[in-house]
Scaffold this active site. Structure first.
Site, PDB file in Angstrom:
ATOM      1  N   HIS A  22       0.822  -1.208   0.000  1.00 19.61           N
ATOM      2  CA  HIS A  22       0.000   0.000   0.000  1.00 19.61           C
ATOM      3  C   HIS A  22       0.860   1.265   0.000  1.00 19.61           C
ATOM      4  CE1 HIS A  22      -2.981   2.730   2.237  1.00 19.61           C
ATOM      5  NE2 HIS A  22      -3.545   2.465   1.080  1.00 19.61           N
ATOM      6  N   GLU A  49       0.261  -0.661  -4.624  1.00 16.44           N
ATOM      7  CA  GLU A  49      -0.852   0.286  -4.759  1.00 16.44           C
ATOM      8  C   GLU A  49      -0.309   1.701  -4.708  1.00 16.44           C
ATOM      9  OE1 GLU A  49      -4.253   2.773  -2.999  1.00 16.44           O
ATOM     10  OE2 GLU A  49      -2.167   2.557  -2.373  1.00 16.44           O
ATOM     11  N   ASP A  51      -1.655   6.176  -5.453  1.00 16.34           N
ATOM     12  CA  ASP A  51      -2.762   7.120  -5.628  1.00 16.34           C
ATOM     13  C   ASP A  51      -2.383   8.155  -6.680  1.00 16.34           C
ATOM     14  OD1 ASP A  51      -4.397   6.275  -3.147  1.00 16.34           O
ATOM     15  OD2 ASP A  51      -2.398   6.663  -2.339  1.00 16.34           O
ATOM     16  N   HIS A  64      -1.302  10.930  -2.172  1.00 15.97           N
ATOM     17  CA  HIS A  64      -2.581  10.481  -1.605  1.00 15.97           C
ATOM     18  C   HIS A  64      -3.544  11.619  -1.278  1.00 15.97           C
ATOM     19  CE1 HIS A  64      -5.347   9.351   1.656  1.00 15.97           C
ATOM     20  NE2 HIS A  64      -5.430   8.203   0.999  1.00 15.97           N
ATOM     21  N   GLU A 123      -4.894   3.650  -7.998  1.00 19.27           N
ATOM     22  CA  GLU A 123      -6.132   4.228  -7.466  1.00 19.27           C
ATOM     23  C   GLU A 123      -6.256   5.657  -7.970  1.00 19.27           C
ATOM     24  OE1 GLU A 123      -6.803   4.554  -3.188  1.00 19.27           O
ATOM     25  OE2 GLU A 123      -8.505   5.872  -3.620  1.00 19.27           O
TER      26      GLU A 123
HETATM   27  O1  G3P Z   1      -6.766   1.057  -2.182  1.00 23.47           O
HETATM   28  C1  G3P Z   1      -6.991   0.888  -0.827  1.00 23.47           C
HETATM   29  C2  G3P Z   1      -6.721   2.125  -0.045  1.00 23.47           C
HETATM   30  O2  G3P Z   1      -5.599   2.760  -0.589  1.00 23.47           O
HETATM   31  C3  G3P Z   1      -7.864   3.081  -0.049  1.00 23.47           C
HETATM   32  O3  G3P Z   1      -7.744   4.095   0.894  1.00 23.47           O
HETATM   33  O4  G3P Z   1      -7.278   6.362   1.633  1.00 23.47           O
HETATM   34  O5  G3P Z   1      -5.453   4.696   1.624  1.00 23.47           O
HETATM   35  O6  G3P Z   1      -6.322   5.629  -0.508  1.00 23.47           O
HETATM   36  P1  G3P Z   1      -6.648   5.231   0.902  1.00 23.47           P
HETATM   37 CA    CA Z   2      -5.060   4.445  -2.038  1.00 22.45          CA
END
Ligand code: G3P
Ligand code: CA
Length: 259
Positions: A22, A49, A51, A64, A123
């Site tokens: 993440h 993952e 953002d 993020h 994401e």
């Molecule tokens: O993709 C899972 C997670 O990343 C979603 O929440 O706020 O960490 O982007 P956040």
């Molecule tokens: Ca995320």
């Protein structure tokens, strides 16, 4: 620990992936930086993952929050800053002085860092109104970049903004999509059917064996977020979860590889 059902199609490039790092290895290096992605690769992460947002001048950057305040030495909304302004910021010192000078990366830079080593869960952040697709068509721009980088076979695109996912599907019939959400599983199943998704990404605490079964019956993978406790990870895998999204990829290193 039960594994995925083999009849469920896995997104291209994601075969065998059970652990998603993440925001990179964000406990070892500042989140969503090349240092964090490189650290995840060193830990053997098969998928990472991140953002994505757009700058004022329309560049895709990996960060993020809606503002740069928490993860850089600057301030202000990402969408009101130019790429040059964002690139001038220090995105590492807030985490640890040793990371001073880390920058907010572009999506292209991240792809070039992980290419051939890991897949990406991209994401797409949805802007201020999660129910409405942004005017700037960030979905189209992300797809264009992935296509230009020849990376479409290595991604899973997710968003809390389900209109963005609908836009992704309208533009590309094949790219794997994951529906991000908190806890309303029946709604997520409806969205998944509408956008032709391959996976559900629910908040981990809302996951039950029943919802995993319901998703699997529809051919959907279930990849909960954000799972940092080993026993919670084991529980979710025992429920049938296909992969977990974690800040602690090293903790799940053994679970991350199918034998
Ligand atoms: O993709 C899972 C997670 O990343 C979603 O929440 O706020 O960490 O982007 P956040
Ligand atoms: Ca995320």
């Amino acid at each position: 620990m039960s594994g995925p059902v083999d009849s469920r199609p896995e997104p291209p490039g994601w075969a065998g992936c059970r652990v998603v790092a993440h925001r990179g290895a964000c406990r070892r290096a500042p989140e969503n930086t090349l240092a964090a992605f490189s650290a995840a690769l060193e830990l053997g992460a098969q998928a990472i993952e991140l953002d994505v947002q757009r700058t004022r001048d329309g560049e895709l950057v990996v960060i993020h929050d809606e503002t740069v305040d928490r993860t850089t030495d600057g301030s202000g909304p990402v969408r009101e800053l130019s790429l040059a302004e964002i690139r001038s910021l220090d995105a590492g010192s807030w985490f640890r002085p040793a990371f001073a000078g880390e920058r907010v990366p572009t999506l292209s830079e991240v792809i070039r860092t992980v290419r051939g080593k890991a897949c990406l869960n991209v994401e797409i952040k949805g802007g201020p109104n999660p129910g409405v697709a942004p005017d700037d068509d960030i979905a189209g721009q992300v797809l264009e970049l992935l296509r230009a980088e020849d990376f479409l076979g290595q991604v899973l695109i997710s968003s809390f903004n389900h209109e963005i996912l609908a836009r992704v599907r309208a533009l590309d019939a094949a790219v794997p999509i994951a529906v991000l959400y908190l806890r309303h599983h029946s709604h997520a199943l409806e969205v998944a059917a509408r956008v032709g998704a391959q996976a559900l990404h629910p908040f981990f605490a809302s996951v039950t064996p029943g919802m995993v079964r319901a998703a699997h019956r529809r051919g959907l993978r279930v990849n909960p977020w954000t799972v940092d406790s080993p026993w919670v990870g084991r529980l979710l895998f025992s429920f049938g979860a296909d992969a977990i999204i974690t800040n602690q990829p090293s903790v799940f290193a053994l679970a991350g590889r199918r034998t």
